[in-house]
Design a protein around this motif. Structure first.
Motif, PDB file in Angstrom:
ATOM      1  N   ALA A 265       0.835  -1.222   0.000  1.00 27.31           N
ATOM      2  CA  ALA A 265       0.000   0.000   0.000  1.00 27.31           C
ATOM      3  C   ALA A 265       0.857   1.253   0.000  1.00 27.31           C
ATOM      4  O   ALA A 265       0.467   2.284   0.560  1.00 27.31           O
ATOM      5  CB  ALA A 265      -0.969   0.012   1.171  1.00 27.31           C
ATOM      6  N   SER A 266       2.027   1.176  -0.614  1.00 24.01           N
ATOM      7  CA  SER A 266       2.893   2.358  -0.657  1.00 24.01           C
ATOM      8  C   SER A 266       3.615   2.430  -2.003  1.00 24.01           C
ATOM      9  O   SER A 266       4.411   1.551  -2.334  1.00 24.01           O
ATOM     10  CB  SER A 266       3.912   2.290   0.487  1.00 24.01           C
ATOM     11  OG  SER A 266       4.943   3.226   0.275  1.00 24.01           O
ATOM     12  N   SER A 267       3.326   3.502  -2.772  1.00 21.61           N
ATOM     13  CA  SER A 267       4.029   3.595  -4.064  1.00 21.61           C
ATOM     14  C   SER A 267       5.497   3.947  -3.876  1.00 21.61           C
ATOM     15  O   SER A 267       6.323   3.583  -4.700  1.00 21.61           O
ATOM     16  CB  SER A 267       3.369   4.556  -5.064  1.00 21.61           C
ATOM     17  OG  SER A 267       2.449   5.392  -4.522  1.00 21.61           O
ATOM     18  N   MET A 300      -0.698  10.210  -8.878  1.00 19.19           N
ATOM     19  CA  MET A 300      -1.497   9.224  -8.145  1.00 19.19           C
ATOM     20  C   MET A 300      -2.914   9.182  -8.696  1.00 19.19           C
ATOM     21  O   MET A 300      -3.834   9.784  -8.141  1.00 19.19           O
ATOM     22  CB  MET A 300      -1.530   9.588  -6.668  1.00 19.19           C
ATOM     23  CG  MET A 300      -0.169   9.733  -6.071  1.00 19.19           C
ATOM     24  SD  MET A 300      -0.074   8.986  -4.489  1.00 19.19           S
ATOM     25  CE  MET A 300       1.656   9.220  -4.149  1.00 19.19           C
ATOM     26  N   THR A 303      -5.465   7.389  -6.333  1.00 17.04           N
ATOM     27  CA  THR A 303      -5.813   8.230  -5.176  1.00 17.04           C
ATOM     28  C   THR A 303      -6.785   9.337  -5.594  1.00 17.04           C
ATOM     29  O   THR A 303      -7.767   9.609  -4.899  1.00 17.04           O
ATOM     30  CB  THR A 303      -4.522   8.847  -4.582  1.00 17.04           C
ATOM     31  OG1 THR A 303      -3.643   7.778  -4.254  1.00 17.04           O
ATOM     32  CG2 THR A 303      -4.801   9.679  -3.359  1.00 17.04           C
ATOM     33  N   ALA A 342       1.437  11.773  -0.089  1.00 14.75           N
ATOM     34  CA  ALA A 342       2.718  11.057  -0.127  1.00 14.75           C
ATOM     35  C   ALA A 342       2.454   9.618  -0.557  1.00 14.75           C
ATOM     36  O   ALA A 342       1.329   9.125  -0.429  1.00 14.75           O
ATOM     37  CB  ALA A 342       3.357  11.092   1.247  1.00 14.75           C
ATOM     38  N   GLY A 343       3.477   8.940  -1.044  1.00 14.54           N
ATOM     39  CA  GLY A 343       3.297   7.558  -1.483  1.00 14.54           C
ATOM     40  C   GLY A 343       3.373   6.570  -0.350  1.00 14.54           C
ATOM     41  O   GLY A 343       4.120   5.593  -0.417  1.00 14.54           O
ATOM     42  N   ILE A 344       2.620   6.828   0.701  1.00 20.39           N
ATOM     43  CA  ILE A 344       2.645   5.947   1.870  1.00 20.39           C
ATOM     44  C   ILE A 344       1.211   5.498   2.187  1.00 20.39           C
ATOM     45  O   ILE A 344       0.265   6.111   1.699  1.00 20.39           O
ATOM     46  CB  ILE A 344       3.261   6.663   3.105  1.00 20.39           C
ATOM     47  CG1 ILE A 344       2.501   7.971   3.390  1.00 20.39           C
ATOM     48  CG2 ILE A 344       4.725   6.944   2.900  1.00 20.39           C
ATOM     49  CD1 ILE A 344       2.905   8.639   4.690  1.00 20.39           C
ATOM     50  N   PRO A 345       1.052   4.450   3.005  1.00 25.81           N
ATOM     51  CA  PRO A 345      -0.302   3.950   3.257  1.00 25.81           C
ATOM     52  C   PRO A 345      -1.246   5.023   3.785  1.00 25.81           C
ATOM     53  O   PRO A 345      -0.915   5.791   4.692  1.00 25.81           O
ATOM     54  CB  PRO A 345      -0.078   2.848   4.297  1.00 25.81           C
ATOM     55  CG  PRO A 345       1.302   2.373   4.040  1.00 25.81           C
ATOM     56  CD  PRO A 345       2.074   3.589   3.607  1.00 25.81           C
ATOM     57  N   GLN A 346      -2.421   5.074   3.182  1.00 32.11           N
ATOM     58  CA  GLN A 346      -3.529   5.939   3.591  1.00 32.11           C
ATOM     59  C   GLN A 346      -3.224   7.434   3.596  1.00 32.11           C
ATOM     60  O   GLN A 346      -3.904   8.206   4.276  1.00 32.11           O
ATOM     61  CB  GLN A 346      -4.056   5.505   4.962  1.00 32.11           C
ATOM     62  CG  GLN A 346      -4.552   4.056   4.920  1.00 32.11           C
ATOM     63  CD  GLN A 346      -5.475   3.709   6.049  1.00 32.11           C
ATOM     64  OE1 GLN A 346      -5.180   4.000   7.194  1.00 32.11           O
ATOM     65  NE2 GLN A 346      -6.574   3.050   5.740  1.00 32.11           N
ATOM     66  N   ALA A 347      -2.250   7.847   2.800  1.00 36.24           N
ATOM     67  CA  ALA A 347      -1.959   9.282   2.716  1.00 36.24           C
ATOM     68  C   ALA A 347      -3.132  10.030   2.083  1.00 36.24           C
ATOM     69  O   ALA A 347      -3.416  11.172   2.418  1.00 36.24           O
ATOM     70  CB  ALA A 347      -0.697   9.510   1.896  1.00 36.24           C
ATOM     71  N   ASP A 377      -7.002   1.180  -0.138  1.00 37.49           N
ATOM     72  CA  ASP A 377      -5.671   1.751  -0.298  1.00 37.49           C
ATOM     73  C   ASP A 377      -4.793   0.843  -1.163  1.00 37.49           C
ATOM     74  O   ASP A 377      -4.036   1.293  -2.016  1.00 37.49           O
ATOM     75  CB  ASP A 377      -5.051   1.943   1.091  1.00 37.49           C
ATOM     76  CG  ASP A 377      -3.800   2.801   1.054  1.00 37.49           C
ATOM     77  OD1 ASP A 377      -3.562   3.450   0.018  1.00 37.49           O
ATOM     78  OD2 ASP A 377      -3.069   2.834   2.055  1.00 37.49           O
ATOM     79  N   ARG A 380      -5.902   1.177  -4.821  1.00 38.93           N
ATOM     80  CA  ARG A 380      -5.567   2.447  -5.476  1.00 38.93           C
ATOM     81  C   ARG A 380      -4.058   2.601  -5.630  1.00 38.93           C
ATOM     82  O   ARG A 380      -3.576   3.188  -6.600  1.00 38.93           O
ATOM     83  CB  ARG A 380      -6.194   3.640  -4.754  1.00 38.93           C
ATOM     84  CG  ARG A 380      -5.727   3.907  -3.346  1.00 38.93           C
ATOM     85  CD  ARG A 380      -6.514   5.077  -2.749  1.00 38.93           C
ATOM     86  NE  ARG A 380      -5.958   5.519  -1.481  1.00 38.93           N
ATOM     87  CZ  ARG A 380      -6.527   5.317  -0.292  1.00 38.93           C
ATOM     88  NH1 ARG A 380      -7.675   4.692  -0.224  1.00 38.93           N
ATOM     89  NH2 ARG A 380      -5.957   5.742   0.821  1.00 38.93           N
ATOM     90  N   THR A 381      -3.288   2.041  -4.686  1.00 42.50           N
ATOM     91  CA  THR A 381      -1.831   2.107  -4.823  1.00 42.50           C
ATOM     92  C   THR A 381      -1.382   1.317  -6.054  1.00 42.50           C
ATOM     93  O   THR A 381      -0.479   1.737  -6.788  1.00 42.50           O
ATOM     94  CB  THR A 381      -1.135   1.558  -3.549  1.00 42.50           C
ATOM     95  OG1 THR A 381      -1.661   2.247  -2.423  1.00 42.50           O
ATOM     96  CG2 THR A 381       0.365   1.753  -3.602  1.00 42.50           C
ATOM     97  N   ASN A 384      -1.977   3.488  -8.876  1.00 39.78           N
ATOM     98  CA  ASN A 384      -0.967   4.558  -8.880  1.00 39.78           C
ATOM     99  C   ASN A 384       0.325   4.084  -9.543  1.00 39.78           C
ATOM    100  O   ASN A 384       0.914   4.773 -10.389  1.00 39.78           O
ATOM    101  CB  ASN A 384      -0.637   4.997  -7.443  1.00 39.78           C
ATOM    102  CG  ASN A 384      -1.780   5.772  -6.792  1.00 39.78           C
ATOM    103  OD1 ASN A 384      -2.691   6.209  -7.481  1.00 39.78           O
ATOM    104  ND2 ASN A 384      -1.724   5.946  -5.486  1.00 39.78           N
TER     105      ASN A 384
HETATM  106  N1  ASP Z   1      -1.102   4.564  -0.467  1.00 35.10           N
HETATM  107  C1  ASP Z   1      -1.131   5.376  -1.651  1.00 35.10           C
HETATM  108  C2  ASP Z   1       0.208   5.277  -2.356  1.00 35.10           C
HETATM  109  O1  ASP Z   1       1.201   5.021  -1.736  1.00 35.10           O
HETATM  110  C3  ASP Z   1      -1.482   6.806  -1.385  1.00 35.10           C
HETATM  111  C4  ASP Z   1      -2.915   6.898  -0.919  1.00 35.10           C
HETATM  112  O2  ASP Z   1      -3.821   6.957  -1.761  1.00 35.10           O
HETATM  113  O3  ASP Z   1      -3.184   6.860   0.270  1.00 35.10           O
HETATM  114  O4  ASP Z   1       0.279   5.454  -3.554  1.00 35.10           O
END
Ligand code: ASP
Length: 408
Positions: A265-267, A300, A303, A342-347, A377, A380-381, A384
């Motif tokens: 879940a992190s791009s 993204m 997202t 940000a490319g992190i979980p649930q950003a 998440d 969608r990641t 992304n």
């Molecule tokens: N988790 C997504 C990503 O890392 C960002 C998000 O939509 O929360 O691409």
């Protein structure tokens, strides 16, 4: 490599599937192995800063001079902006047709302070996040945007130095290649890492019974987002076929990265793998180094699509009708909010406040969608990362040919 490419894809797929099954069946018991997944995730995260620094600087210098950088940069940004806009549009069409929030009377969950305290987030903040006064502290907090801006400028400056630049450019080329070697080693652990990450997350939310009741409560919203993401994924595939030199096999080559995106879940954490897979698919190195780090940070599509659906769903649930004007505002702000995520979980959950604020919806509305967000998440990641991967294949076709030989 211990595994061949095909075997690794199959192993990662089995790891992810087994993770879902075990997490579903054994629930919280799977938390016992979550640390192995975190270890894999940390190994990927460990790579991000050195990889971006090496890739962006050597990518920019390999383009030759600043004018070429401007052209390639322009095409890259055009691709990002237009595909993100398409994604939001697909989201808005889906949510208007399906109307998932109509007639729903669902209790909002309390939202955490880290989300509710962010209601001062705005456009100025977004623009300011491009530059950091302290590049070292930006790196230590994994704030990628200012690092990328610095590396772009630094690389551009290097291209103006004439002959004296060779040693330092070789240094960044070598840094990039060494990081790619490391990715190859870490990738061997992907099947186990993804199994533990997925099983741990499914276990954390309470296993199958808990997930089922969450899905039933907001099933139509979940379905709308998934349908939208699927349409956008296919649209990107069509764009790939029409505008790049790559065919169907490219999707297969990228599967390891896409499955890792689902697992982590992190791009950003997936970036090392996305780069590796794109290089193995034969994409021009200059495009990979230049387009993917920027894409993983600002492009993204998944997202953006999800934010537009979520905000409309919240409005529908509250019984507030959104006219054309409001939806244009959602269109613009969801695009910007996705860039800022940000490319992190649930950003995306946090930057959604920009969209909610813009159309005067309460931040607490996020509580409606919280329960299933961790699962959405992952989908969608994946989109992304697919968006970035298609972008790199398209930009490749516009690269100048004369500097192709300096391709370190
Ligand atoms: N988790 C997504 C990503 O890392 C960002 C998000 O939509 O929360 O691409």
């Amino acid at each position: 490599m211990i595994f061949g490419e095909n075997k690794l894809v199959i192993a990662i797929f089995i790891g992810g599937f087994a993770g879902i099954m075990c997490g579903w069946l054994f629930g919280p018991k799977m938390l016992a192995i979550a640390w192995i997944g975190d270890l894999f995730l940390d190994a990927l995260k460990m790579m991000i800063i050195p990889l971006i620094v090496g890739a962006v600087i050597s990518g920019v210098t390999s383009l030759g001079d600043i004018r070429k950088l401007g052209k390639v940069g322009g095409i890259t940004l055009l691709y990002y902006a237009s595909t993100t806009a398409c994604a939001v549009l697909i989201g808005l069409i889906m949510v208007n047709v399906i109307q998932p929030g109509d007639g729903i009377n669902y209790q909002t969950e309390a939202i955490s302070e880290s989300i509710s305290n962010r209601d001062n987030i705005n456009l100025t903040e977004l623009v300011r996040s491009l530059i950091s006064p302290n590049i070292i502290s930006a790196a230590s907090n994994t704030q990628l945007l200012p690092i990328i801006v610095f590396c772009l400028l630094f690389g551009a400056a290097l291209t103006t130095l004439g002959k004296n630049k060779t040693t330092i450019i070789n240094f960044f080329d070598a840094l990039n290649e060494a990081m790619m070697k490391l990715v190859m080693w870490i990738m061997v652990f992907a099947p186990l890492g993804i199994f533990c990450l997925v099983a741990g997350q499914f276990g954390k939310v309470g296993g199958g019974t808990a997930i089922k009741s969450e899905l039933i409560a907001v099933g139509s919203y979940f379905f709308t987002v998934i349908l939208g993401l699927t349409c956008h994924f296919l649209l990107l595939f069509i764009i790939l076929i029409i505008f790049s030199k790559r065919g169907r096999e490219y999707l297969f080559k990228l599967l390891r990265a896409l499955l890792t995106a689902f697992g982590t879940a992190s791009s950003s954490a997936t970036l090392p793998l996305t780069m590796k897979c794109a290089l193995e698919a034969g994409i021009d190195k200059r495009s990979v180094k230049f387009v993917l780090p920027i894409g993983a940070t600002i492009n993204m599509d998944g997202t953006a699509l999800y934010e537009s659906v979520a905000v409309m769903f919240i409005a529908q649930t509250y019984g507030i009708s959104m006219g054309m004007e409001q939806q244009v505002i959602i269109f613009i702000t969801a695009t910007l909010a996705a860039i800022g995520a940000a490319g992190i979980p649930q950003a995306g959950l946090v930057t959604m406040l920009i969209v909610l604020n813009a159309v005067n919806l309460p931040a607490e509305g996020i509580g409606l969608i919280l329960a299933v967000d961790w699962l959405l998440d992952r989908f969608r990641t994946t989109v992304n990362v697919w968006g970035d991967s298609v972008g790199v294949a398209i930009v490749e076709t516009y690269l100048p040919t004369e500097t192709a030989s300096r391709n370190g």
